[in-house]
Enzyme design. Structure first.
Site, short mmCIF file in Angstrom:
data_model
loop_
_atom_site.label_atom_id
_atom_site.label_comp_id
_atom_site.label_asym_id
_atom_site.label_seq_id
_atom_site.Cartn_x
_atom_site.Cartn_y
_atom_site.Cartn_z
CG ASP A 21 14.46 92.97 150.94
OD1 ASP A 21 14.40 92.16 149.99
OD2 ASP A 21 14.93 92.66 152.05
CD GLU A 23 15.18 90.11 155.36
OE1 GLU A 23 15.16 88.86 155.41
OE2 GLU A 23 15.85 90.75 154.53
CG HIS A 161 20.58 87.85 153.98
ND1 HIS A 161 19.88 87.53 152.83
CD2 HIS A 161 21.82 87.31 153.83
CE1 HIS A 161 20.67 86.82 152.03
NE2 HIS A 161 21.84 86.68 152.61
CG ASP A 166 19.09 92.63 151.59
OD1 ASP A 166 20.32 92.72 151.79
OD2 ASP A 166 18.44 91.61 151.83
#
Length: 222
Positions: A21, A23, A161, A166
């Site tokens: 994942d 960000e 998040h 996540d």
């Protein structure tokens, strides 16, 4: 691993994989950049290792990005840039199949863009996007964000998040959806070859292509 062609999008479950994942500073993969990369390695359905790095974007993080993921300019100030972090990420994932939520239209494009810009090559790992899988497994849900799926399965959404949280959430959801998939008949789209999934429509349940909106094939449930 690095290669000359992008990896393929797969539809089947596998027991060995890496959930990852990102960000980012925003949602535009042509303009925004990565500020966190995390991954979870899974062997025979069990988590065996984790990876997580903040990334200095060399630019201010917009307030709206911080509002979503909680990552501030101060947090990334002393961290390495993406050119240093990506090789660590590649070493961690090896040639394993990648898994992530909405990665087909988001995370993979950020990774591909950064890799091509920095190293002149791309990431050739095949990958599984759990968003179309969730739509297939859980057509009764009105939304299929990762937190919606986790809540349905009573998986904790604490720390959502942030990339590593996540990943852990998605790994558990992926295994739960495997159980759902084993119960369902498998149907392929006659137009594009992707899996068909059951959906709720205005007139009841129907089969729709998992690659929607790229493919808009539908058929009635019988």
């Amino acid at each position: 691993m690095l290669g000359e062609k992008h990896g393929k999008k797969l539809n089947n479950y596998v027991p060995d994989y890496v959930v990852f994942d990102l960000e980012t500073t925003g949602t535009n993969f042509n303009q925004d950049v990565i500020i966190e990369i995390s991954a979870v390695k899974v062997v025979k359905r069990q988590v065996t290792d984790t990876f997580s790095r903040l990334v200095n974007p060399k630019r201010p993080i917009p307030y709206y990005a911080t509002a979503v993921n909680g990552i501030t300019n101060e947090m990334v100030a002393g961290e390495p840039g993406i050119k240093e972090v990506l090789p660590e990420f590649f070493a961690f994932i090896g040639d394993e199949i990648l898994v992530g939520h909405n990665i087909h239209t988001f995370d993979m494009k950020f990774i591909w863009n950064a890799t091509e810009a920095l190293f002149g090559r791309t990431v050739s790992n095949d990958y599984i996007d759990t968003l179309p899988m969730a739509r297939q497994c859980l057509p009764q849900l009105s939304h299929h964000k990762l937190v919606d799926i986790a809540s349905y399965y009573k998986i904790s959404t604490a720390g959502a998040h942030r990339a590593l949280n996540d990943c852990m959430m998605n790994q558990q959801c992926f295994e739960k959806m495997r159980e759902e998939l084993e119960k369902q008949p498998k149907k392929q789209c006659p137009m594009c070859g992707e899996l068909l999934q059951k959906r709720n429509g205005r007139y009841g349940m129907f089969w729709g292509c998992s690659s929607f909106p790229q493919c808009r094939y539908t058929e009635n449930c019988r």
